[in-house]
Design a protein around this motif. Structure first.
Motif, PDB file in Angstrom:
ATOM      1  N   GLU A 212       1.046  -1.166   0.057  1.00  0.00           N
ATOM      2  CA  GLU A 212       0.139  -0.117  -0.028  1.00  0.00           C
ATOM      3  C   GLU A 212       0.916   1.233   0.077  1.00  0.00           C
ATOM      4  O   GLU A 212       1.789   1.470   0.852  1.00  0.00           O
ATOM      5  CB  GLU A 212      -0.729  -0.147   1.143  1.00  0.00           C
ATOM      6  N   LEU A 213       0.718   1.977  -1.036  1.00  0.00           N
ATOM      7  CA  LEU A 213       1.762   3.359  -1.193  1.00  0.00           C
ATOM      8  C   LEU A 213       1.216   4.410  -0.992  1.00  0.00           C
ATOM      9  O   LEU A 213      -0.092   4.602  -1.006  1.00  0.00           O
ATOM     10  CB  LEU A 213       2.213   3.057  -2.750  1.00  0.00           C
ATOM     11  N   ASP A 214       2.032   5.585  -1.177  1.00  0.00           N
ATOM     12  CA  ASP A 214       1.612   6.747  -0.988  1.00  0.00           C
ATOM     13  C   ASP A 214       1.533   7.236  -2.533  1.00  0.00           C
ATOM     14  O   ASP A 214       2.671   7.127  -3.183  1.00  0.00           O
ATOM     15  CB  ASP A 214       2.503   7.660  -0.199  1.00  0.00           C
ATOM     16  N   PRO A 215       0.282   7.601  -2.951  1.00  0.00           N
ATOM     17  CA  PRO A 215       0.492   7.972  -4.416  1.00  0.00           C
ATOM     18  C   PRO A 215       1.235   9.008  -4.812  1.00  0.00           C
ATOM     19  O   PRO A 215       1.489   8.979  -6.020  1.00  0.00           O
ATOM     20  CB  PRO A 215      -1.140   8.121  -4.855  1.00  0.00           C
ATOM     21  N   ASP A 216       1.547   9.683  -3.750  1.00  0.00           N
ATOM     22  CA  ASP A 216       2.298  11.068  -4.144  1.00  0.00           C
ATOM     23  C   ASP A 216       3.726  10.736  -4.259  1.00  0.00           C
ATOM     24  O   ASP A 216       4.628  11.459  -4.420  1.00  0.00           O
ATOM     25  CB  ASP A 216       1.894  12.115  -3.286  1.00  0.00           C
TER      26      ASP A 216
ATOM     27  N   ASN B 148      -4.901   3.557  -6.959  1.00  0.00           N
ATOM     28  CA  ASN B 148      -3.452   4.353  -7.343  1.00  0.00           C
ATOM     29  C   ASN B 148      -2.610   4.095  -6.281  1.00  0.00           C
ATOM     30  O   ASN B 148      -1.336   4.831  -6.181  1.00  0.00           O
ATOM     31  CB  ASN B 148      -3.712   5.559  -7.754  1.00  0.00           C
ATOM     32  N   ASP B 149      -2.991   3.293  -5.322  1.00  0.00           N
ATOM     33  CA  ASP B 149      -1.899   2.920  -4.108  1.00  0.00           C
ATOM     34  C   ASP B 149      -1.680   1.568  -3.612  1.00  0.00           C
ATOM     35  O   ASP B 149      -0.885   1.219  -2.811  1.00  0.00           O
ATOM     36  CB  ASP B 149      -2.641   3.604  -2.985  1.00  0.00           C
TER      37      ASP B 149
ATOM     38  N   ARG C 101       3.305   2.691   2.784  1.00  0.00           N
ATOM     39  CA  ARG C 101       2.455   2.892   3.837  1.00  0.00           C
ATOM     40  C   ARG C 101       2.301   1.691   4.868  1.00  0.00           C
ATOM     41  O   ARG C 101       2.279   1.573   6.089  1.00  0.00           O
ATOM     42  CB  ARG C 101       1.035   3.350   3.719  1.00  0.00           C
TER      43      ARG C 101
ATOM     44  N   CYS D 142       7.104   6.077   1.423  1.00  0.00           N
ATOM     45  CA  CYS D 142       6.555   5.808  -0.067  1.00  0.00           C
ATOM     46  C   CYS D 142       5.642   4.507   0.188  1.00  0.00           C
ATOM     47  O   CYS D 142       4.641   4.308  -0.553  1.00  0.00           O
ATOM     48  CB  CYS D 142       7.552   5.730  -1.083  1.00  0.00           C
TER      49      CYS D 142
ATOM     50  N   LEU E 287       5.037   7.859  -5.685  1.00  0.00           N
ATOM     51  CA  LEU E 287       5.356   6.589  -6.655  1.00  0.00           C
ATOM     52  C   LEU E 287       6.563   6.660  -7.309  1.00  0.00           C
ATOM     53  O   LEU E 287       7.342   5.684  -7.634  1.00  0.00           O
ATOM     54  CB  LEU E 287       4.500   6.591  -7.776  1.00  0.00           C
TER      55      LEU E 287
END
Length: 110
Positions: A9-13, A47-48, A89, A87, A15
Motif C-alpha cells: 500500500e503506497l503513498d500515491p504522491d 492508485n496506491d 504505507r 513511499c 510513486l
C-alpha cells in the motif's frame, strides 16, 4: 521453489520514490540468489497498490537471504530511502509454491 508475493500500500504522491526502491530490489534479489519476477505498479484502478513477486530455491534459501539482507549496506540504504520518503504505507507478504509446467488434457487424464 518458494515464491514471495508482497502487496504494497503506497503513498500515491511518492510513486517515483517507490519505483527507485523497486528498481534496487530488481537488481539485488538476483545478486543474492533469488529470481525476481517484477513489480506490478498501479495503472488502472487503485492508485496506491503495487505487487512484487520473487522466488528462492527453498524456504531455507529465502531465510538465508533475509539474514544476509539485514546485514547488507545497500539493502539498509534502500530501507532508509523508503522510510525517509514514506513511499510505503504498509505491506503484506505471502508465500506460495509456483506451478510452472502445464500439460494437455490427455496427459492429465481430463
Amino acid at each position: 521453489m518458494i515464491t514471495c508475493t508482497v502487496r504494497y500500500e503506497l503513498d500515491p504522491d511518492q510513486l517515483e520514490a517507490f519505483e527507485a526502491y523497486a528498481k534496487f530490489w530488481l537488481h539485488k534479489i538476483p545478486e543474492m540468489g533469488g529470481t525476481h519476477h517484477g513489480y506490478h505498479m498501479p495503472f488502472e484502478g487503485p492508485n496506491d497498490i503495487a505487487y512484487c513477486h520473487f522466488s528462492f530455491p527453498s524456504l531455507a534459501a529465502y531465510e538465508d537471504y533475509r539474514d544476509r539482507m539485514r546485514a547488507d549496506p545497500e539493502c539498509q540504504r534502500a530501507y532508509a530511502h523508503a522510510q525517509a520518503t514514506r513511499c510505503i504505507r504498509r505491506y503484506d507478504r505471502s508465500f506460495t509454491r509456483p506451478l510452472m509446467d502445464g500439460a494437455s488434457a490427455d496427459e492429465l487424464g481430463l
